[in-house]
Design an enzyme around this catalytic site. Structure first.
Site, PDB file in Angstrom:
ATOM      1  N   LYS A 135       0.838  -1.204   0.000  1.00 41.18           N
ATOM      2  CA  LYS A 135       0.000   0.000   0.000  1.00 41.18           C
ATOM      3  C   LYS A 135       0.874   1.256   0.000  1.00 41.18           C
ATOM      4  CE  LYS A 135      -1.695  -1.612   3.749  1.00 41.18           C
ATOM      5  NZ  LYS A 135      -2.426  -1.896   4.993  1.00 41.18           N
ATOM      6  N   GLY A 146      -7.098   4.149  10.455  1.00 40.42           N
ATOM      7  CA  GLY A 146      -7.893   2.993  10.048  1.00 40.42           C
ATOM      8  C   GLY A 146      -7.993   2.776   8.546  1.00 40.42           C
ATOM      9  N   THR A 147      -7.166   3.468   7.755  1.00 36.42           N
ATOM     10  CA  THR A 147      -7.244   3.260   6.295  1.00 36.42           C
ATOM     11  C   THR A 147      -6.900   1.814   5.910  1.00 36.42           C
ATOM     12  OG1 THR A 147      -5.000   4.149   6.139  1.00 36.42           O
ATOM     13  CG2 THR A 147      -6.785   5.634   5.516  1.00 36.42           C
ATOM     14  N   GLY A 148      -5.857   1.271   6.548  1.00 38.14           N
ATOM     15  CA  GLY A 148      -5.416  -0.092   6.207  1.00 38.14           C
ATOM     16  C   GLY A 148      -6.464  -1.129   6.594  1.00 38.14           C
ATOM     17  N   CYS A 149      -7.074  -0.936   7.771  1.00 35.04           N
ATOM     18  CA  CYS A 149      -8.108  -1.879   8.253  1.00 35.04           C
ATOM     19  C   CYS A 149      -9.298  -1.849   7.301  1.00 35.04           C
ATOM     20  CB  CYS A 149      -8.578  -1.496   9.657  1.00 35.04           C
ATOM     21  SG  CYS A 149      -7.236  -1.373  10.841  1.00 35.04           S
ATOM     22  N   THR A 191      -6.482   9.819   8.729  1.00 34.00           N
ATOM     23  CA  THR A 191      -6.292   8.547   8.016  1.00 34.00           C
ATOM     24  C   THR A 191      -6.253   7.357   8.971  1.00 34.00           C
ATOM     25  OG1 THR A 191      -3.899   8.836   8.135  1.00 34.00           O
ATOM     26  CG2 THR A 191      -4.990   9.641   6.137  1.00 34.00           C
TER      27      THR A 191
HETATM   28  N1  LIG Z   1      -4.077  10.616   1.710  1.00 35.23           N
HETATM   29  C1  LIG Z   1      -4.494   9.557   1.032  1.00 35.23           C
HETATM   30  N2  LIG Z   1      -5.171   9.708  -0.124  1.00 35.23           N
HETATM   31  C2  LIG Z   1      -5.622   8.672  -0.827  1.00 35.23           C
HETATM   32  N3  LIG Z   1      -5.442   7.384  -0.431  1.00 35.23           N
HETATM   33  C3  LIG Z   1      -4.767   7.157   0.706  1.00 35.23           C
HETATM   34  C4  LIG Z   1      -4.264   8.215   1.511  1.00 35.23           C
HETATM   35  N4  LIG Z   1      -3.648   7.679   2.619  1.00 35.23           N
HETATM   36  C5  LIG Z   1      -3.773   6.355   2.496  1.00 35.23           C
HETATM   37  N5  LIG Z   1      -4.411   6.019   1.346  1.00 35.23           N
HETATM   38  C6  LIG Z   1      -4.762   4.676   0.876  1.00 35.23           C
HETATM   39  O1  LIG Z   1      -5.263   3.981   1.999  1.00 35.23           O
HETATM   40  C7  LIG Z   1      -4.998   2.582   1.866  1.00 35.23           C
HETATM   41  C8  LIG Z   1      -4.266   2.108   3.105  1.00 35.23           C
HETATM   42  O2  LIG Z   1      -2.894   2.447   2.949  1.00 35.23           O
HETATM   43  P1  LIG Z   1      -1.929   2.833   4.117  1.00 35.23           P
HETATM   44  O3  LIG Z   1      -0.566   2.814   3.554  1.00 35.23           O
HETATM   45  O4  LIG Z   1      -2.431   4.099   4.761  1.00 35.23           O
HETATM   46  O5  LIG Z   1      -2.161   1.616   5.075  1.00 35.23           O
HETATM   47  P2  LIG Z   1      -1.838   1.473   6.601  1.00 35.23           P
HETATM   48  O6  LIG Z   1      -0.654   2.310   6.981  1.00 35.23           O
HETATM   49  O7  LIG Z   1      -1.791   0.030   6.896  1.00 35.23           O
HETATM   50  O8  LIG Z   1      -3.131   2.093   7.228  1.00 35.23           O
HETATM   51  P3  LIG Z   1      -3.420   2.326   8.777  1.00 35.23           P
HETATM   52  O9  LIG Z   1      -3.522   3.835   8.882  1.00 35.23           O
HETATM   53  O10 LIG Z   1      -4.716   1.674   9.046  1.00 35.23           O
HETATM   54  O11 LIG Z   1      -2.284   1.707   9.537  1.00 35.23           O
HETATM   55  C9  LIG Z   1      -4.188   2.445   0.577  1.00 35.23           C
HETATM   56  O12 LIG Z   1      -5.051   2.128  -0.497  1.00 35.23           O
HETATM   57  C10 LIG Z   1      -3.590   3.834   0.401  1.00 35.23           C
HETATM   58  O13 LIG Z   1      -3.215   4.104  -0.916  1.00 35.23           O
HETATM   59  C1  LIG Z   2      -6.873  -2.410  17.032  1.00 34.44           C
HETATM   60  C2  LIG Z   2      -6.079  -1.726  15.985  1.00 34.44           C
HETATM   61  N1  LIG Z   2      -5.829  -2.359  14.814  1.00 34.44           N
HETATM   62  C3  LIG Z   2      -5.114  -1.751  13.849  1.00 34.44           C
HETATM   63  C4  LIG Z   2      -4.623  -0.481  14.017  1.00 34.44           C
HETATM   64  C5  LIG Z   2      -3.817   0.174  12.932  1.00 34.44           C
HETATM   65  O1  LIG Z   2      -4.427   1.314  12.416  1.00 34.44           O
HETATM   66  P1  LIG Z   2      -3.682   2.714  12.361  1.00 34.44           P
HETATM   67  O2  LIG Z   2      -2.333   2.479  11.718  1.00 34.44           O
HETATM   68  O3  LIG Z   2      -4.573   3.581  11.547  1.00 34.44           O
HETATM   69  O4  LIG Z   2      -3.470   3.216  13.772  1.00 34.44           O
HETATM   70  C6  LIG Z   2      -4.898   0.162  15.250  1.00 34.44           C
HETATM   71  N2  LIG Z   2      -4.460   1.412  15.519  1.00 34.44           N
HETATM   72  N3  LIG Z   2      -5.624  -0.486  16.213  1.00 34.44           N
END
Ligand SMILES: Nc1ncnc2c1ncn2[C@@H]1O[C@H](COP(=O)(O)OP(=O)(O)OP(=O)(O)O)[C@@H](O)[C@H]1O
Ligand SMILES: Cc1ncc(COP(=O)(O)O)c(N)n1
Length: 263
Positions: free
Chosen positions: A176, A209-212, A207
């Site tokens: 990602k 929770g984007t990955g979840c 952002t």
């Molecule tokens: N500012 C943004 N604009 C558009 N898409 C985004 C943006 N930030 C993240 N994404 C998208 O969100 C999805 C999750 O990617 P990201 O790399 O943020 O995952 P992550 O770090 O595991 O997320 P989390 O914040 O839950 O830990 C991907 O499809 C990424 O391209």
């Molecule tokens: C319970 C749980 N699962 C996953 C994430 C990762 O999400 P983020 O990187 O957006 O903090 C989190 N913060 N908490």
């Protein structure tokens, strides 16, 4: 009788509702599907950070999995925060026992706010126990760097890393690009083929929770019967919409808005 697809999330609870189990259940529900949850860990967190983690005993993770899998068979499963090597082994054993199919594994290691959500010694357990079961692994850039032990900055380095990580997998890998600076392009490597999913960067600092959200949306699309590529594209579109909805809650990195297409 109403027919509905069922999706199980195996993940940690986020008390502030932005990530983890709560983000997954919202995503699954907005997809019109029935959500089930196996909670691996309780976190005390908000938009500012993670202030406490209380892991579920592995035997109790197994008990939750037995209850769900022996009764309502999921059409797809998303795995998020798994905390410890013992919990990883508990999950892998049950997924094998019940021959669970369509598994999306988000290898959550560190929260956006910088807290460790996976014990350092659990990375190896993740690799040996859960990677072989996953149809798709969805590391972000720092997680991909941890898995291949080197820096990844360019598109070429993302492609080389994806190919290397996929060597330990049965399925595909989606690196990602949320941590890139100019774009938010994600890269899928599956069956020897690279597919880029391009996206503009949405100007929204919230952002959490984007990955979840992305991984549970992919699981929903797989449950619906879409191909892996279609599932990723549809999930990315859903995620971009949830970011563009522009919710601004809490003092730190706030959550996404899931119900943007409803009403
Ligand atoms: N500012 C943004 N604009 C558009 N898409 C985004 C943006 N930030 C993240 N994404 C998208 O969100 C999805 C999750 O990617 P990201 O790399 O943020 O995952 P992550 O770090 O595991 O997320 P989390 O914040 O839950 O830990 C991907 O499809 C990424 O391209
Ligand atoms: C319970 C749980 N699962 C996953 C994430 C990762 O999400 P983020 O990187 O957006 O903090 C989190 N913060 N908490």
């Amino acid at each position: 009788m109403t027919e509905v697809k069922k999706v199980l999330t195996i993940a940690g609870s986020d008390s502030s509702g932005g990530a983890g189990i709560q983000a997954d259940i919202k995503t699954i529900t907005v997809h019109g599907m029935y959500a089930m949850s196996v909670i691996t860990s309780l976190t005390a967190q908000n938009t500012n950070g993670v202030f406490g983690v209380l892991d579920t005993p592995p035997e109790f993770v197994k008990k939750q999995l037995d209850c769900v899998l022996s009764d309502i068979r999921p059409d797809a499963v998303k795995i998020g925060m798994v905390s410890s090597a013992a919990i990883v082994r508990a999950i892998a054993g049950k997924l094998r026992e019940y021959c669970v199919k369509r598994i999306v594994l988000d290898p959550v290691m560190v929260s956006t706010s910088g807290s460790r959500l996976l014990a350092a010694d659990a990375v190896e357990a993740l690799r040996t126990e859960l990677f072989p079961l996953a149809d798709l692994l969805t590391p972000n850039l720092p997680e991909a760097q941890c898995l291949c032990g080197r820096e990844i900055k360019t598109a070429g380095e993302m492609e080389a890393a994806a190919k290397e990580i996929a060597g330990a997998l049965r399925g595909g890998v989606l690196i990602k690009g949320g941590h890139l600076t100019d774009t938010a392009d994600d890269l899928l490597y599956h069956n020897g083929e690279y597919t880029w999913f391009h996206s503009e960067r949405v100007q929204n600092p919230n952002t959490h929770g984007t990955g979840c959200t992305l991984s549970s949306a992919i699981a929903c699309n797989l449950a619906e019967g879409y191909s892996l590529k279609e599932s990723v594209q549809r999930a990315k579109d859903y995620l971009t919409g949830a970011l563009k909805a522009g919710l601004d809650l809490g003092a730190g990195s706030g959550p996404l808005y899931h119900a943007y297409g409803i009403g």
